[in-house]
Design a protein around this motif. Sequence first.
Motif, PDB file in Angstrom:
ATOM      1  N   ALA A 167       0.603  -0.989  -0.070  1.00 49.51           N
ATOM      2  CA  ALA A 167      -0.203   0.173  -0.371  1.00 49.51           C
ATOM      3  C   ALA A 167       1.391   0.926  -0.366  1.00 49.51           C
ATOM      4  O   ALA A 167       1.631   0.933   0.537  1.00 49.51           O
ATOM      5  CB  ALA A 167      -0.495   0.062   1.414  1.00 49.51           C
ATOM      6  N   GLU A 168       0.319   2.194  -0.618  1.00 45.47           N
ATOM      7  CA  GLU A 168       0.965   3.348  -0.923  1.00 45.47           C
ATOM      8  C   GLU A 168       1.351   4.479   0.371  1.00 45.47           C
ATOM      9  O   GLU A 168      -0.099   4.547   0.789  1.00 45.47           O
ATOM     10  CB  GLU A 168       1.220   4.404  -1.949  1.00 45.47           C
ATOM     11  N   ALA A 169       1.321   4.313   1.199  1.00 42.82           N
ATOM     12  CA  ALA A 169       0.999   5.235   2.624  1.00 42.82           C
ATOM     13  C   ALA A 169       1.497   7.126   3.157  1.00 42.82           C
ATOM     14  O   ALA A 169       2.974   6.999   1.314  1.00 42.82           O
ATOM     15  CB  ALA A 169       1.798   4.972   3.644  1.00 42.82           C
ATOM     16  N   SER A 170       0.984   7.593   3.266  1.00 48.66           N
ATOM     17  CA  SER A 170       0.973   9.363   3.034  1.00 48.66           C
ATOM     18  C   SER A 170       1.533   9.602   4.709  1.00 48.66           C
ATOM     19  O   SER A 170       1.319   8.471   5.567  1.00 48.66           O
ATOM     20  CB  SER A 170      -0.106   9.450   2.721  1.00 48.66           C
ATOM     21  N   ILE A 171       3.120   9.861   5.348  1.00 47.85           N
ATOM     22  CA  ILE A 171       4.086  10.172   6.302  1.00 47.85           C
ATOM     23  C   ILE A 171       2.401  11.139   6.706  1.00 47.85           C
ATOM     24  O   ILE A 171       2.926  12.455   6.825  1.00 47.85           O
ATOM     25  CB  ILE A 171       5.020  10.534   5.946  1.00 47.85           C
ATOM     26  N   VAL A 172       2.118  10.807   8.353  1.00 49.91           N
ATOM     27  CA  VAL A 172       1.412  12.122   9.467  1.00 49.91           C
ATOM     28  C   VAL A 172       2.054  12.186   9.861  1.00 49.91           C
ATOM     29  O   VAL A 172       2.445  13.248  10.806  1.00 49.91           O
ATOM     30  CB  VAL A 172      -0.064  10.712   9.137  1.00 49.91           C
ATOM     31  N   GLY A 173       3.210  11.445  10.930  1.00 45.16           N
ATOM     32  CA  GLY A 173       4.147  11.764  11.366  1.00 45.16           C
ATOM     33  C   GLY A 173       5.692  10.593  11.561  1.00 45.16           C
ATOM     34  O   GLY A 173       5.249   9.783  10.988  1.00 45.16           O
ATOM     35  N   ALA A 174       6.858  11.273  12.343  1.00 48.66           N
ATOM     36  CA  ALA A 174       7.399  10.526  12.114  1.00 48.66           C
ATOM     37  C   ALA A 174       8.280  10.829  13.621  1.00 48.66           C
ATOM     38  O   ALA A 174       8.621  11.675  14.634  1.00 48.66           O
ATOM     39  CB  ALA A 174       8.660  10.760  10.777  1.00 48.66           C
ATOM     40  N   TYR A 175       8.739   9.480  14.296  1.00 46.24           N
ATOM     41  CA  TYR A 175       9.568   9.379  15.718  1.00 46.24           C
ATOM     42  C   TYR A 175      10.219   8.976  15.401  1.00 46.24           C
ATOM     43  O   TYR A 175      10.688   7.255  15.716  1.00 46.24           O
ATOM     44  CB  TYR A 175       8.153  10.201  16.469  1.00 46.24           C
ATOM     45  N   ASP A 176      11.692   9.062  17.245  1.00 46.55           N
ATOM     46  CA  ASP A 176      12.055   8.495  16.401  1.00 46.55           C
ATOM     47  C   ASP A 176      11.788   8.029  18.198  1.00 46.55           C
ATOM     48  O   ASP A 176      11.604   8.729  19.185  1.00 46.55           O
ATOM     49  CB  ASP A 176      13.448   9.985  16.979  1.00 46.55           C
ATOM     50  N   THR A 177      12.370   6.139  18.431  1.00 47.37           N
ATOM     51  CA  THR A 177      12.048   5.662  18.973  1.00 47.37           C
ATOM     52  C   THR A 177      12.344   4.546  19.737  1.00 47.37           C
ATOM     53  O   THR A 177      13.597   4.610  19.578  1.00 47.37           O
ATOM     54  CB  THR A 177      10.985   6.066  20.186  1.00 47.37           C
ATOM     55  N   VAL A 178      12.295   3.941  20.536  1.00 45.90           N
ATOM     56  CA  VAL A 178      12.533   2.208  20.322  1.00 45.90           C
ATOM     57  C   VAL A 178      11.113   1.448  19.805  1.00 45.90           C
ATOM     58  O   VAL A 178      10.217   1.615  21.073  1.00 45.90           O
ATOM     59  CB  VAL A 178      13.174   1.953  22.026  1.00 45.90           C
ATOM     60  N   ALA A 179      10.715   0.615  19.682  1.00 48.66           N
ATOM     61  CA  ALA A 179       9.374  -0.039  19.218  1.00 48.66           C
ATOM     62  C   ALA A 179       9.637  -1.394  19.912  1.00 48.66           C
ATOM     63  O   ALA A 179      11.155  -1.719  19.343  1.00 48.66           O
ATOM     64  CB  ALA A 179       9.714   0.025  17.567  1.00 48.66           C
ATOM     65  N   TYR A 180       8.983  -2.067  19.997  1.00 43.77           N
ATOM     66  CA  TYR A 180       9.074  -3.260  20.433  1.00 43.77           C
ATOM     67  C   TYR A 180       8.052  -3.752  20.182  1.00 43.77           C
ATOM     68  O   TYR A 180       6.500  -3.758  19.522  1.00 43.77           O
ATOM     69  CB  TYR A 180       8.788  -3.363  22.049  1.00 43.77           C
ATOM     70  N   SER A 181       7.956  -5.566  19.644  1.00 33.37           N
ATOM     71  CA  SER A 181       6.818  -6.673  18.758  1.00 33.37           C
ATOM     72  C   SER A 181       7.243  -7.036  20.330  1.00 33.37           C
ATOM     73  O   SER A 181       8.061  -6.990  21.181  1.00 33.37           O
ATOM     74  CB  SER A 181       7.645  -7.706  18.069  1.00 33.37           C
ATOM     75  N   ILE A 182       6.229  -7.700  20.307  1.00 30.81           N
ATOM     76  CA  ILE A 182       5.352  -8.233  22.297  1.00 30.81           C
ATOM     77  C   ILE A 182       4.333  -9.160  22.045  1.00 30.81           C
ATOM     78  O   ILE A 182       3.674  -9.629  21.016  1.00 30.81           O
ATOM     79  CB  ILE A 182       4.229  -6.966  23.184  1.00 30.81           C
ATOM     80  N   SER A 183       4.160 -10.447  23.323  1.00 32.52           N
ATOM     81  CA  SER A 183       3.512 -11.370  23.073  1.00 32.52           C
ATOM     82  C   SER A 183       2.654 -10.826  24.088  1.00 32.52           C
ATOM     83  O   SER A 183       3.371 -10.467  25.562  1.00 32.52           O
ATOM     84  CB  SER A 183       4.387 -13.060  23.124  1.00 32.52           C
ATOM     85  N   TYR A 184       1.390 -11.175  24.579  1.00 30.16           N
ATOM     86  CA  TYR A 184       0.630 -10.999  25.684  1.00 30.16           C
ATOM     87  C   TYR A 184      -0.890 -11.636  25.460  1.00 30.16           C
ATOM     88  O   TYR A 184      -1.141 -11.954  24.601  1.00 30.16           O
ATOM     89  CB  TYR A 184       0.732  -9.727  26.278  1.00 30.16           C
ATOM     90  N   ASP A 185      -0.953 -12.254  26.562  1.00 28.29           N
ATOM     91  CA  ASP A 185      -2.770 -12.254  26.967  1.00 28.29           C
ATOM     92  C   ASP A 185      -3.778 -11.475  26.636  1.00 28.29           C
ATOM     93  O   ASP A 185      -3.995 -10.362  27.658  1.00 28.29           O
ATOM     94  CB  ASP A 185      -2.836 -13.616  28.168  1.00 28.29           C
ATOM     95  N   PRO A 186      -4.612 -11.460  25.962  1.00 26.76           N
ATOM     96  CA  PRO A 186      -5.280  -9.822  25.883  1.00 26.76           C
ATOM     97  C   PRO A 186      -6.154 -10.328  27.022  1.00 26.76           C
ATOM     98  O   PRO A 186      -7.164 -11.010  27.393  1.00 26.76           O
ATOM     99  CB  PRO A 186      -6.688 -10.954  24.443  1.00 26.76           C
ATOM    100  N   MET A 187      -6.804  -9.410  27.773  1.00 27.00           N
ATOM    101  CA  MET A 187      -7.025  -8.869  28.719  1.00 27.00           C
ATOM    102  C   MET A 187      -9.006  -9.071  28.968  1.00 27.00           C
ATOM    103  O   MET A 187      -9.575 -10.014  29.669  1.00 27.00           O
ATOM    104  CB  MET A 187      -7.562  -7.663  28.933  1.00 27.00           C
TER     105      MET A 187
END
Length: 193
Positions: free
Chosen positions: A90-110
């Motif tokens: 998909a062609e995306a339009s950039i709305v915001g760009a931020y420098d940070t740390v990204a995490y992939s996570i595993s969890y049990d839904p509430m």
Amino acid sequence: MKWNKKLGMMTMALSLSGLLVACGEDDTTNNDTNMNDQMEETMDGNDHSGMDMSGSGDVPEGLKSAENPTFAVGDTAVITEAHMPGMEGAEASIVGAYDTVAYSISYDPMHGGERVKDHKWIIHEEIEGAQDAPYEVGDEVEVNAEHMSGMGGTTATIDSVEETTVYMVDFTLESGEEVTNHKWVTEKELSAP
């Protein structure tokens, strides 16, 4: 007499089948089931059926805009990795760009259900009471984001850690559905058009 018995039996059968259909569905069951089936095929068994593709545009407190992102606000980029079916390419339009740390996570839904594995992405600022230093693989954190139904407030395990620029993007799915303020796509998941 025979006619009344047949009519009564047919009425009862139709009523029961209608009741079974009504009990087995709510206004989201068919959509969620079909979407879930598609996602399981595409996402190696991860259930992203509750993912809220569009967002408010609000960003977590303390998140700072990237000073020199590869893709600036207003730029167009191509999404090269799908978190959900119909996203890749998909062609995306950039709305915001931020420098940070990204995490992939595993969890049990509430709300219960199967464990969500390797969900991409939450960012450091979406961790409740986040420490200053980035977390490490295997750390447990409390999630303060509701990208998917049942995610907010869960205790999640960090699966991967990436210091990167993350982007909020608008794009159109293959189905034609417009997605606005989607959080998050990492820099390596975008390419120039």
